[in-house]
Design an enzyme around this catalytic site. Sequence first.
Site, PDB file in Angstrom:
ATOM      1  N   ASP A   7       0.865  -1.192   0.000  1.00 28.73           N
ATOM      2  CA  ASP A   7       0.000   0.000   0.000  1.00 28.73           C
ATOM      3  C   ASP A   7       0.896   1.235   0.000  1.00 28.73           C
ATOM      4  O   ASP A   7       2.095   1.162   0.296  1.00 28.73           O
ATOM      5  CB  ASP A   7      -0.921   0.021   1.235  1.00 28.73           C
ATOM      6  CG  ASP A   7      -1.861   1.227   1.207  1.00 28.73           C
ATOM      7  OD1 ASP A   7      -2.425   1.525   0.135  1.00 28.73           O
ATOM      8  OD2 ASP A   7      -2.018   1.901   2.253  1.00 28.73           O
ATOM      9  N   SER A   8       0.280   2.363  -0.316  1.00 29.40           N
ATOM     10  CA  SER A   8       1.021   3.621  -0.279  1.00 29.40           C
ATOM     11  C   SER A   8       1.428   3.976   1.151  1.00 29.40           C
ATOM     12  O   SER A   8       2.301   4.815   1.352  1.00 29.40           O
ATOM     13  CB  SER A   8       0.143   4.741  -0.827  1.00 29.40           C
ATOM     14  OG  SER A   8      -0.977   4.908   0.019  1.00 29.40           O
ATOM     15  N   GLY A  40      -3.122   9.237  -3.880  1.00 30.87           N
ATOM     16  CA  GLY A  40      -4.397   9.681  -4.441  1.00 30.87           C
ATOM     17  C   GLY A  40      -4.384  11.024  -5.133  1.00 30.87           C
ATOM     18  O   GLY A  40      -5.284  11.341  -5.899  1.00 30.87           O
ATOM     19  N   CYS A  70      -4.387  -1.397  -2.231  1.00 30.77           N
ATOM     20  CA  CYS A  70      -4.475   0.034  -2.493  1.00 30.77           C
ATOM     21  C   CYS A  70      -5.353   0.212  -3.731  1.00 30.77           C
ATOM     22  O   CYS A  70      -4.988  -0.253  -4.825  1.00 30.77           O
ATOM     23  CB  CYS A  70      -3.069   0.567  -2.734  1.00 30.77           C
ATOM     24  SG  CYS A  70      -3.020   2.298  -3.211  1.00 30.77           S
ATOM     25  N   THR A  72      -6.029   2.958  -5.228  1.00 29.44           N
ATOM     26  CA  THR A  72      -5.456   3.943  -6.140  1.00 29.44           C
ATOM     27  C   THR A  72      -4.476   3.258  -7.091  1.00 29.44           C
ATOM     28  O   THR A  72      -4.521   3.472  -8.307  1.00 29.44           O
ATOM     29  CB  THR A  72      -4.766   5.050  -5.321  1.00 29.44           C
ATOM     30  OG1 THR A  72      -5.711   5.531  -4.346  1.00 29.44           O
ATOM     31  CG2 THR A  72      -4.323   6.193  -6.193  1.00 29.44           C
ATOM     32  N   GLU A 162      -2.762   9.192   7.949  1.00 27.88           N
ATOM     33  CA  GLU A 162      -1.301   8.971   8.011  1.00 27.88           C
ATOM     34  C   GLU A 162      -0.662   9.835   9.098  1.00 27.88           C
ATOM     35  O   GLU A 162       0.294   9.437   9.730  1.00 27.88           O
ATOM     36  CB  GLU A 162      -0.656   9.274   6.650  1.00 27.88           C
ATOM     37  CG  GLU A 162      -0.984   8.270   5.558  1.00 27.88           C
ATOM     38  CD  GLU A 162      -0.196   6.956   5.657  1.00 27.88           C
ATOM     39  OE1 GLU A 162       0.967   6.977   6.100  1.00 27.88           O
ATOM     40  OE2 GLU A 162      -0.766   5.906   5.301  1.00 27.88           O
ATOM     41  N   CYS A 194     -11.127   2.830  -0.571  1.00 22.60           N
ATOM     42  CA  CYS A 194      -9.738   3.158  -0.236  1.00 22.60           C
ATOM     43  C   CYS A 194      -9.429   2.359   1.017  1.00 22.60           C
ATOM     44  O   CYS A 194     -10.226   2.371   1.977  1.00 22.60           O
ATOM     45  CB  CYS A 194      -9.579   4.653   0.035  1.00 22.60           C
ATOM     46  SG  CYS A 194      -7.977   5.090   0.748  1.00 22.60           S
ATOM     47  N   THR A 195      -8.293   1.656   1.022  1.00 20.39           N
ATOM     48  CA  THR A 195      -8.029   0.757   2.149  1.00 20.39           C
ATOM     49  C   THR A 195      -7.714   1.500   3.449  1.00 20.39           C
ATOM     50  O   THR A 195      -7.670   0.896   4.509  1.00 20.39           O
ATOM     51  CB  THR A 195      -6.879  -0.213   1.812  1.00 20.39           C
ATOM     52  OG1 THR A 195      -5.741   0.553   1.379  1.00 20.39           O
ATOM     53  CG2 THR A 195      -7.301  -1.181   0.725  1.00 20.39           C
ATOM     54  N   HIS A 196      -7.486   2.806   3.367  1.00 17.25           N
ATOM     55  CA  HIS A 196      -7.346   3.579   4.602  1.00 17.25           C
ATOM     56  C   HIS A 196      -8.700   3.756   5.306  1.00 17.25           C
ATOM     57  O   HIS A 196      -8.740   3.959   6.521  1.00 17.25           O
ATOM     58  CB  HIS A 196      -6.790   4.978   4.315  1.00 17.25           C
ATOM     59  CG  HIS A 196      -5.312   5.033   4.086  1.00 17.25           C
ATOM     60  ND1 HIS A 196      -4.711   4.537   2.955  1.00 17.25           N
ATOM     61  CD2 HIS A 196      -4.295   5.542   4.848  1.00 17.25           C
ATOM     62  CE1 HIS A 196      -3.397   4.750   3.026  1.00 17.25           C
ATOM     63  NE2 HIS A 196      -3.128   5.358   4.167  1.00 17.25           N
TER      64      HIS A 196
HETATM   65  N1  DGL Z   1      -4.969   3.187   0.620  1.00 22.56           N
HETATM   66  C1  DGL Z   1      -4.944   3.627  -0.706  1.00 22.56           C
HETATM   67  C2  DGL Z   1      -6.166   3.290  -1.502  1.00 22.56           C
HETATM   68  O1  DGL Z   1      -6.755   2.262  -1.237  1.00 22.56           O
HETATM   69  C3  DGL Z   1      -4.175   4.804  -1.121  1.00 22.56           C
HETATM   70  C4  DGL Z   1      -4.418   6.092  -0.563  1.00 22.56           C
HETATM   71  C5  DGL Z   1      -3.460   7.164  -1.017  1.00 22.56           C
HETATM   72  O2  DGL Z   1      -2.258   6.929  -0.933  1.00 22.56           O
HETATM   73  O3  DGL Z   1      -3.934   8.207  -1.455  1.00 22.56           O
HETATM   74  O4  DGL Z   1      -6.534   3.994  -2.402  1.00 22.56           O
END
Ligand code: DGL
Length: 270
Positions: A7-8, A40, A70, A72, A162, A194-196
């Site tokens: 992931d990012s 993103g 991720c 994105t 983050e 988004c996984t966040h």
């Molecule tokens: N967690 C990520 C996703 O699922 C990336 C978020 C990001 O880095 O902007 O999109």
Amino acid sequence: MAVGIFDSGLGGLTVLQAVTERLPDVPVVYLGDNAHTPYGTRDADDIYDLTTKGVSRLFEAGCDLVILACNTASAAALRRMQESWVPTDKRVLGVFVPLIEALTQRDWGDNSPPREVSVKHVALFATPATVRSRAFQRELAFRAVGVDVEAQACAGVVDAIEEGDMILAEALVKSHVEALKRKMPEPDAAVLGCTHYPIVEEYFRVALGDGVTVFSQPDLVAASLANYLERRPEMKGSGTVSMFLTTGDPARVSDQATRFLRRRIDFHAA
Ligand code: DGL
């Protein structure tokens, strides 16, 4: 054997958590590109370059199968990677497939014409790059008809998570849900694309209110991975230990991860 999760930043930990609960015996190497988060707000070439770099590191760590945890990267880079970059003995899978399968209640391999599904008004919450790619709408349109999708680019939410600023994250989620509801007053389903976002899922649920089915990826991705490894056990790879790697500051990232997962996590420099 080890499966790679990329992931990012910290968001993929939501997927890692579900995977380790479901597959406790499978070692996982996690790589967070925290030095370059968020993805993103980047363009597709940039996301492609960063994602291929991260995935190469996971191949080096003994992973033959890497999950892009991720959206994105899955939306902006995965297809290009699969078409021309992934070596023939490796696999890179994204997080869209299990989500679309759950939403449409049909298997990915089902190539019959698109048909009506039970959801009609879907609110998609994702990063600006994922929304811009329209990858979600495209994949959905192959399988379902009569589904109205309204997308909300949730600027700032990933940065707030983050940074560990949950007060800001809550305020942003609330305002993004309000903005979405101005465009679609009564969604029947909401996709946390988004996984966040599962880290702040409760804020989404409260802001959305009752009567909205929330589709969140971690459990869907873990179930899909378990199914894949049953069919392709050889893809577990040659690594034997679980590890957490980051391109960012290991001490800082470890603290954040420990807070999110409520267990001690030690990241090392990638
Ligand atoms: N967690 C990520 C996703 O699922 C990336 C978020 C990001 O880095 O902007 O999109």
